[in-house]
Design a protein around this motif. Structure first.
Motif, PDB file in Angstrom:
ATOM      1  N   ASP A  33       0.847  -1.194   0.000  1.00 41.55           N
ATOM      2  CA  ASP A  33       0.000   0.000   0.000  1.00 41.55           C
ATOM      3  C   ASP A  33       0.882   1.243   0.000  1.00 41.55           C
ATOM      4  O   ASP A  33       2.087   1.170   0.241  1.00 41.55           O
ATOM      5  N   GLY A  34       0.268   2.374  -0.296  1.00 44.68           N
ATOM      6  CA  GLY A  34       1.016   3.610  -0.458  1.00 44.68           C
ATOM      7  C   GLY A  34       1.695   4.093   0.810  1.00 44.68           C
ATOM      8  O   GLY A  34       2.821   4.585   0.770  1.00 44.68           O
ATOM      9  N   LYS A  35       1.034   3.963   1.952  1.00 47.80           N
ATOM     10  CA  LYS A  35       1.612   4.450   3.204  1.00 47.80           C
ATOM     11  C   LYS A  35       2.847   3.649   3.589  1.00 47.80           C
ATOM     12  O   LYS A  35       3.873   4.212   3.979  1.00 47.80           O
ATOM     13  N   GLN A  36       2.753   2.341   3.481  1.00 46.69           N
ATOM     14  CA  GLN A  36       3.912   1.484   3.763  1.00 46.69           C
ATOM     15  C   GLN A  36       5.022   1.764   2.757  1.00 46.69           C
ATOM     16  O   GLN A  36       6.196   1.854   3.128  1.00 46.69           O
ATOM     17  N   LEU A  38       5.618   4.559   1.089  1.00 40.12           N
ATOM     18  CA  LEU A  38       6.224   5.856   1.357  1.00 40.12           C
ATOM     19  C   LEU A  38       7.187   5.761   2.535  1.00 40.12           C
ATOM     20  O   LEU A  38       8.295   6.294   2.483  1.00 40.12           O
ATOM     21  N   ALA A  39       6.782   5.068   3.592  1.00 35.65           N
ATOM     22  CA  ALA A  39       7.657   4.909   4.753  1.00 35.65           C
ATOM     23  C   ALA A  39       8.967   4.235   4.344  1.00 35.65           C
ATOM     24  O   ALA A  39      10.051   4.685   4.723  1.00 35.65           O
ATOM     25  N   GLY A  57      -4.962   3.837   0.293  1.00 39.00           N
ATOM     26  CA  GLY A  57      -4.287   4.595   1.341  1.00 39.00           C
ATOM     27  C   GLY A  57      -3.624   5.859   0.827  1.00 39.00           C
ATOM     28  O   GLY A  57      -3.778   6.919   1.398  1.00 39.00           O
ATOM     29  N   MET A  58      -2.871   5.755  -0.228  1.00 39.50           N
ATOM     30  CA  MET A  58      -2.195   6.905  -0.835  1.00 39.50           C
ATOM     31  C   MET A  58      -1.819   6.479  -2.237  1.00 39.50           C
ATOM     32  O   MET A  58      -1.074   5.532  -2.407  1.00 39.50           O
ATOM     33  N   GLU A  62      -0.006  10.985  -5.384  1.00 42.89           N
ATOM     34  CA  GLU A  62       0.163  11.664  -4.095  1.00 42.89           C
ATOM     35  C   GLU A  62       1.530  11.361  -3.496  1.00 42.89           C
ATOM     36  O   GLU A  62       2.208  12.239  -2.977  1.00 42.89           O
ATOM     37  N   GLU A  63       1.911  10.099  -3.559  1.00 47.37           N
ATOM     38  CA  GLU A  63       3.175   9.674  -2.985  1.00 47.37           C
ATOM     39  C   GLU A  63       4.352  10.341  -3.684  1.00 47.37           C
ATOM     40  O   GLU A  63       5.283  10.818  -3.048  1.00 47.37           O
TER      41      GLU A  63
END
Length: 72
Positions: A33-36, A38-39, A57-58, A62-63
């Protein structure tokens, strides 16, 4: 070889891409997913990031915008 970050929510597609990259001797980390993603993108230096543009998620747009903004 420099590591590859693969950010893809479709698990079968992510697994296929991961196996092909590993077959070519690339070290691969997969985020689903996008949040993971990006992290992970911000925690390490990657040779390349393969990014799905439509993520839960993102999304990839956006990312990417967030990442470019964090660099400048």
């Amino acid at each position: 070889m420099k590591p590859v970050l693969l950010i893809e929510d479709e698990e079968k597609l992510a697994r296929f891409i991961e196996l092909e990259l590993r077959h070519e001797s690339f070290p691969v980390t997969v985020a689903y997913d996008g949040k993971q993603g990006l992290a992970l993108a911000l925690q390490h230096e990657w040779g390349v990031v393969l990014l799905d543009l439509m993520l839960p998620g993102m999304d990839g747009i956006e990312e990417t915008a967030f990442r470019i903004g964090s660099l400048g």
